[in-house]
Structures are given as structure tokens and as C-alpha cells.
Design a protein around this motif. Structure first.
Motif, PDB file in Angstrom:
ATOM      1  N   ARG A   1       1.053  -1.376  -0.160  1.00 61.50           N
ATOM      2  CA  ARG A   1       0.181  -0.149   0.210  1.00 61.50           C
ATOM      3  C   ARG A   1       0.923   0.810  -0.245  1.00 61.50           C
ATOM      4  O   ARG A   1       0.323   2.494  -0.028  1.00 61.50           O
ATOM      5  CB  ARG A   1      -0.999   0.064   1.274  1.00 61.50           C
ATOM      6  N   HIS A   2       2.161   1.197   0.217  1.00 61.60           N
ATOM      7  CA  HIS A   2       2.804   2.281   0.220  1.00 61.60           C
ATOM      8  C   HIS A   2       3.883   2.026  -0.837  1.00 61.60           C
ATOM      9  O   HIS A   2       4.613   3.106  -1.239  1.00 61.60           O
ATOM     10  CB  HIS A   2       4.337   2.287   1.823  1.00 61.60           C
ATOM     11  N   GLY A   3       3.870   1.815  -1.830  1.00 58.65           N
ATOM     12  CA  GLY A   3       3.848   1.341  -2.624  1.00 58.65           C
ATOM     13  C   GLY A   3       3.724   2.229  -4.513  1.00 58.65           C
ATOM     14  O   GLY A   3       3.688   3.213  -3.598  1.00 58.65           O
ATOM     15  N   GLY A   4       3.855   2.209  -5.717  1.00 60.53           N
ATOM     16  CA  GLY A   4       3.039   2.787  -6.908  1.00 60.53           C
ATOM     17  C   GLY A   4       3.992   2.968  -7.274  1.00 60.53           C
ATOM     18  O   GLY A   4       5.535   3.138  -7.169  1.00 60.53           O
ATOM     19  N   VAL A   5       3.200   3.400  -9.007  1.00 64.07           N
ATOM     20  CA  VAL A   5       4.389   4.160 -10.063  1.00 64.07           C
ATOM     21  C   VAL A   5       3.695   5.163 -10.428  1.00 64.07           C
ATOM     22  O   VAL A   5       2.718   4.502 -11.981  1.00 64.07           O
ATOM     23  CB  VAL A   5       5.510   2.432 -11.204  1.00 64.07           C
ATOM     24  N   LEU A   6       4.357   6.320 -10.636  1.00 59.64           N
ATOM     25  CA  LEU A   6       3.837   6.901 -11.569  1.00 59.64           C
ATOM     26  C   LEU A   6       5.098   7.671 -12.058  1.00 59.64           C
ATOM     27  O   LEU A   6       6.192   8.024 -12.651  1.00 59.64           O
ATOM     28  CB  LEU A   6       3.615   8.270 -10.036  1.00 59.64           C
ATOM     29  N   VAL A   7       4.056   6.946 -13.683  1.00 54.65           N
ATOM     30  CA  VAL A   7       5.372   7.494 -15.541  1.00 54.65           C
ATOM     31  C   VAL A   7       5.010   9.054 -16.347  1.00 54.65           C
ATOM     32  O   VAL A   7       4.006   9.645 -16.325  1.00 54.65           O
ATOM     33  CB  VAL A   7       4.978   6.491 -16.085  1.00 54.65           C
ATOM     34  N   VAL A   8       6.330   9.931 -15.354  1.00 54.07           N
ATOM     35  CA  VAL A   8       5.722  10.941 -16.116  1.00 54.07           C
ATOM     36  C   VAL A   8       6.517  11.025 -17.090  1.00 54.07           C
ATOM     37  O   VAL A   8       7.330  10.833 -18.208  1.00 54.07           O
ATOM     38  CB  VAL A   8       6.641  12.111 -15.349  1.00 54.07           C
ATOM     39  N   ALA A   9       5.899  11.634 -17.723  1.00 53.81           N
ATOM     40  CA  ALA A   9       6.046  11.591 -19.849  1.00 53.81           C
ATOM     41  C   ALA A   9       5.841  13.171 -20.043  1.00 53.81           C
ATOM     42  O   ALA A   9       4.927  14.176 -19.575  1.00 53.81           O
ATOM     43  CB  ALA A   9       5.298  10.880 -20.944  1.00 53.81           C
ATOM     44  N   SER A  10       6.321  14.117 -20.582  1.00 55.23           N
ATOM     45  CA  SER A  10       6.568  15.658 -20.903  1.00 55.23           C
ATOM     46  C   SER A  10       6.715  15.393 -22.294  1.00 55.23           C
ATOM     47  O   SER A  10       7.525  14.898 -23.803  1.00 55.23           O
ATOM     48  CB  SER A  10       8.262  15.893 -20.971  1.00 55.23           C
ATOM     49  N   ASP A  11       5.664  15.536 -23.640  1.00 55.76           N
ATOM     50  CA  ASP A  11       5.251  16.004 -24.361  1.00 55.76           C
ATOM     51  C   ASP A  11       5.492  17.236 -25.248  1.00 55.76           C
ATOM     52  O   ASP A  11       5.097  17.992 -24.775  1.00 55.76           O
ATOM     53  CB  ASP A  11       3.880  15.777 -24.070  1.00 55.76           C
ATOM     54  N   ASP A  12       6.068  17.544 -26.510  1.00 49.32           N
ATOM     55  CA  ASP A  12       6.326  18.587 -27.096  1.00 49.32           C
ATOM     56  C   ASP A  12       5.725  18.235 -28.301  1.00 49.32           C
ATOM     57  O   ASP A  12       6.305  17.969 -29.361  1.00 49.32           O
ATOM     58  CB  ASP A  12       7.829  18.692 -26.763  1.00 49.32           C
ATOM     59  N   HIS A  13       4.854  18.787 -28.238  1.00 50.54           N
ATOM     60  CA  HIS A  13       3.341  18.835 -29.525  1.00 50.54           C
ATOM     61  C   HIS A  13       4.408  19.236 -31.122  1.00 50.54           C
ATOM     62  O   HIS A  13       3.781  18.663 -31.654  1.00 50.54           O
ATOM     63  CB  HIS A  13       2.104  19.315 -29.407  1.00 50.54           C
ATOM     64  N   ALA A  14       4.992  20.113 -30.709  1.00 49.92           N
ATOM     65  CA  ALA A  14       4.975  21.213 -31.299  1.00 49.92           C
ATOM     66  C   ALA A  14       7.146  21.076 -32.402  1.00 49.92           C
ATOM     67  O   ALA A  14       6.889  21.816 -32.810  1.00 49.92           O
ATOM     68  CB  ALA A  14       5.105  22.121 -32.226  1.00 49.92           C
ATOM     69  N   ALA A  15       7.089  20.057 -31.318  1.00 53.88           N
ATOM     70  CA  ALA A  15       8.510  19.892 -31.820  1.00 53.88           C
ATOM     71  C   ALA A  15       9.665  21.202 -30.681  1.00 53.88           C
ATOM     72  O   ALA A  15      10.624  20.985 -31.867  1.00 53.88           O
ATOM     73  CB  ALA A  15       9.462  19.149 -32.307  1.00 53.88           C
ATOM     74  N   ARG A  16       9.081  22.747 -30.174  1.00 59.82           N
ATOM     75  CA  ARG A  16       9.619  23.179 -30.587  1.00 59.82           C
ATOM     76  C   ARG A  16      11.244  23.922 -29.611  1.00 59.82           C
ATOM     77  O   ARG A  16      11.827  24.460 -29.591  1.00 59.82           O
ATOM     78  CB  ARG A  16       9.121  24.230 -29.258  1.00 59.82           C
ATOM     79  N   SER A  17      11.303  22.136 -28.879  1.00 58.22           N
ATOM     80  CA  SER A  17      12.579  22.019 -28.190  1.00 58.22           C
ATOM     81  C   SER A  17      12.842  20.802 -28.005  1.00 58.22           C
ATOM     82  O   SER A  17      13.648  19.707 -26.758  1.00 58.22           O
ATOM     83  CB  SER A  17      12.545  22.021 -26.446  1.00 58.22           C
ATOM     84  N   SER A  18      12.535  19.777 -28.399  1.00 62.74           N
ATOM     85  CA  SER A  18      12.440  18.319 -29.328  1.00 62.74           C
ATOM     86  C   SER A  18      13.308  17.852 -30.208  1.00 62.74           C
ATOM     87  O   SER A  18      12.983  18.862 -31.328  1.00 62.74           O
ATOM     88  CB  SER A  18      11.514  17.860 -28.200  1.00 62.74           C
ATOM     89  N   ALA A  19      13.125  17.210 -31.088  1.00 64.53           N
ATOM     90  CA  ALA A  19      14.052  16.962 -31.650  1.00 64.53           C
ATOM     91  C   ALA A  19      13.045  16.383 -32.386  1.00 64.53           C
ATOM     92  O   ALA A  19      13.444  16.161 -34.032  1.00 64.53           O
ATOM     93  CB  ALA A  19      15.122  14.900 -31.505  1.00 64.53           C
ATOM     94  N   VAL A  20      11.764  15.530 -31.806  1.00 63.45           N
ATOM     95  CA  VAL A  20      10.660  15.538 -32.870  1.00 63.45           C
ATOM     96  C   VAL A  20       9.414  15.522 -31.900  1.00 63.45           C
ATOM     97  O   VAL A  20       9.296  15.644 -30.904  1.00 63.45           O
ATOM     98  CB  VAL A  20      11.050  13.582 -32.551  1.00 63.45           C
ATOM     99  N   ALA A  21       8.414  15.949 -32.972  1.00 65.36           N
ATOM    100  CA  ALA A  21       7.183  16.301 -32.806  1.00 65.36           C
ATOM    101  C   ALA A  21       5.668  14.850 -32.060  1.00 65.36           C
ATOM    102  O   ALA A  21       6.371  14.136 -32.826  1.00 65.36           O
ATOM    103  CB  ALA A  21       5.961  16.749 -33.769  1.00 65.36           C
ATOM    104  N   HIS A  22       6.183  14.426 -30.823  1.00 65.16           N
ATOM    105  CA  HIS A  22       5.854  13.273 -30.082  1.00 65.16           C
ATOM    106  C   HIS A  22       4.068  14.088 -29.122  1.00 65.16           C
ATOM    107  O   HIS A  22       3.965  14.556 -28.590  1.00 65.16           O
ATOM    108  CB  HIS A  22       6.819  12.709 -29.911  1.00 65.16           C
ATOM    109  N   GLN A  23       4.313  12.765 -29.110  1.00 68.46           N
ATOM    110  CA  GLN A  23       2.544  12.700 -28.006  1.00 68.46           C
ATOM    111  C   GLN A  23       2.631  10.815 -27.037  1.00 68.46           C
ATOM    112  O   GLN A  23       3.372  10.110 -27.926  1.00 68.46           O
ATOM    113  CB  GLN A  23       1.566  12.812 -28.674  1.00 68.46           C
ATOM    114  N   SER A  24       2.375  10.615 -26.163  1.00 72.09           N
ATOM    115  CA  SER A  24       2.545   9.360 -25.463  1.00 72.09           C
ATOM    116  C   SER A  24       1.622   8.508 -24.880  1.00 72.09           C
ATOM    117  O   SER A  24       1.810   7.719 -24.459  1.00 72.09           O
ATOM    118  CB  SER A  24       3.644  10.192 -24.504  1.00 72.09           C
TER     119      SER A  24
END
Length: 252
Positions: free
Chosen positions: A1-24
Motif C-alpha cells: 500500500r506504500h508502493g506505486g509507480v507514476l510515470v511522467v512523460a513530457s510531450d512537446d507537440h510542436a517540437a519546439r525544444s525536442s528532436a521530434v514532435a510527439h505524444q505519449s
């Protein structure tokens, strides 16, 4: 009950600071990971707490989709762990629970995921109001549904059209904000769609809510089933293209 996993994804839809435009969302859904999509800085904190609670309840890894336009903003927020008080859903859990154990054969894991864990996540979202009806009308005919960054774009568009809650009620407009785009909570989505003539699903990039909503309404009688539009309209045109952004940031 003290566990759990939260996976955080940073989506840059217009690729303004990423190599590709993407969504997760589609990658997470393929891995059977419920996806939470905050639309504000406050919701990042609130949904983060809900994500931990959902993971502990369901035994799932839970994804938190953070769009660049939401993260790269500022706001006054309430920082209080007691702000979010998770409710336990009315859901029949198996006698041995949903969590990892040893030994845990692969097919037993699959059966637990497909038969219980995803439905437990839906039950959690329903019990805790992660999706919400924001505006309604006594004679609603058109429904608008969105989540995350697309929710901000939708609200901005309504603001620029001069539509507030009172005007929406006059126009027969119903507006629904989704907090968990996958898996979409069906009871709330069907209540939202009931009695409407048409639903417009507003989404960034590729659609994920639209497909689920159409499936949920598929077996409704023709006279009761609203027309659902999203990435394509009845002419085959793109009212909301799956590339770049829906509304560009100010100055771009």
C-alpha cells in the motif's frame, strides 16, 4: 500500500525544444497504463497525487502526461497533500488483490490486467471525478469534449467567441473535461453524450478519446446516438489537424 509507480512523460507537440514532435498516450495505452492529462499547474499536483493513489489501488503503472505548454507556465497553486482525498471505488476486487506477487506467471499477470486492473482504474476515475461536466444547458444539442492542452485551447476559443457559461446554456452547449483520456470512463462519457445531436472531440495530435467515445456509443439506437466529429468532419477535412498545435502560443 506504500508502493506505486507514476510515470511522467513530457510531450512537446510542436517540437519546439525536442528532436521530434510527439505524444505519449498511444504508447502508454499499448502498455495498459492509465493516462492522466492535467490541464493546469494545479492539476499537475492534484493528478500526481491521484496517480499515486490509483497505482496503489489498481496495481497499474500510471502515466502523467505533461504537455510543454502546461509545464512551461506559472500559476498560483495550493500545495497541500490533504487537498486530494482519494475515494475508494465501488469495485469488486479479486480475493488475492491486484498487486505483484511471487511467483507470478505471465499469463496470470495478463489475466489480472485484462479482467480487473484496467477496470479498477476506470472505477477509480469515476469515484474521484477525474472527468467532469463543466457547462450544461437545459436544451443541450452540441457537446464539446477535450483534455489537457486541448482543453486550454478549447476554453480559449470559447472565450474569443464571447461564450461563457450563461451563453453556453442559451446556445444549447454542453462542455466536458476529461482528466483520464485512456481508458475513458464510460458512464460519465455516455451521460455527457445523452440527448445531444452532435459531439465535437477536440484533441491535440492523434485522436484517442474520439475512438473510445465512438465505440461507447456504437450500439445506441440511431435516433439517440449523436454524430461524433473529431479529427475529420463529414467532408473528410481536418477541423483539428493531427500535427503541430491546435492554437499556437502567443507570438508564434
Amino acid at each position: 500500500r506504500h508502493g506505486g509507480v507514476l510515470v511522467v512523460a513530457s510531450d512537446d507537440h510542436a517540437a519546439r525544444s525536442s528532436a521530434v514532435a510527439h505524444q505519449s498516450e498511444h504508447m502508454f495505452s499499448a502498455c495498459a497504463m492509465p493516462v492522466l492529462a492535467p490541464a493546469s499547474v494545479q492539476q499537475i499536483l492534484d493528478f500526481g497525487l491521484h496517480g499515486w493513489a490509483m497505482s496503489r489501488y489498481t496495481g497499474c503503472w500510471v502515466a502523467l502526461k505533461l504537455s510543454a505548454d502546461v509545464v512551461e507556465s506559472s500559476a498560483t497553486v495550493e500545495i497541500d497533500a490533504a487537498r486530494v482525498q482519494p475515494c475508494s471505488p465501488d469495485f469488486a476486487l479479486p480475493a488475492d488483490g491486484l498487486h505483484i506477487r511471487w511467483p507470478d506467471p505471465q499469463l496470470a499477470q495478463e489475466q489480472r490486467m485484462q479482467a480487473f486492473k484496467i477496470y479498477a482504474a476506470v472505477a477509480y476515475a469515476r469515484a474521484n471525478g477525474l472527468d467532469r461536466l463543466v457547462w450544461d444547458s437545459p436544451r443541450a444539442r452540441l457537446g464539446l469534449i477535450a483534455c489537457g492542452k486541448a482543453w486550454l485551447d478549447l476554453r480559449q476559443a470559447l472565450h474569443e467567441l464571447g461564450i461563457d457559461a450563461a451563453r453556453a446554456a442559451q446556445l444549447g452547449l454542453r462542455v466536458y473535461q476529461v482528466g483520464m483520456p485512456w481508458p475513458l470512463e464510460a458512464e460519465g462519457a455516455r451521460r455527457f453524450a445523452a440527448g445531444l445531436d452532435e459531439v465535437l472531440v477536440v484533441e491535440e495530435k492523434r485522436q484517442i478519446i474520439e475512438y473510445q467515445l465512438k465505440e461507447m456509443l456504437y450500439d445506441w439506437p440511431d435516433a439517440q446516438r449523436p454524430r461524433v466529429l473529431g479529427k475529420f468532419d463529414e467532408t473528410g477535412e481536418w477541423p483539428a489537424p493531427p500535427h503541430q498545435w491546435l492554437l499556437p502560443p502567443t507570438g508564434e
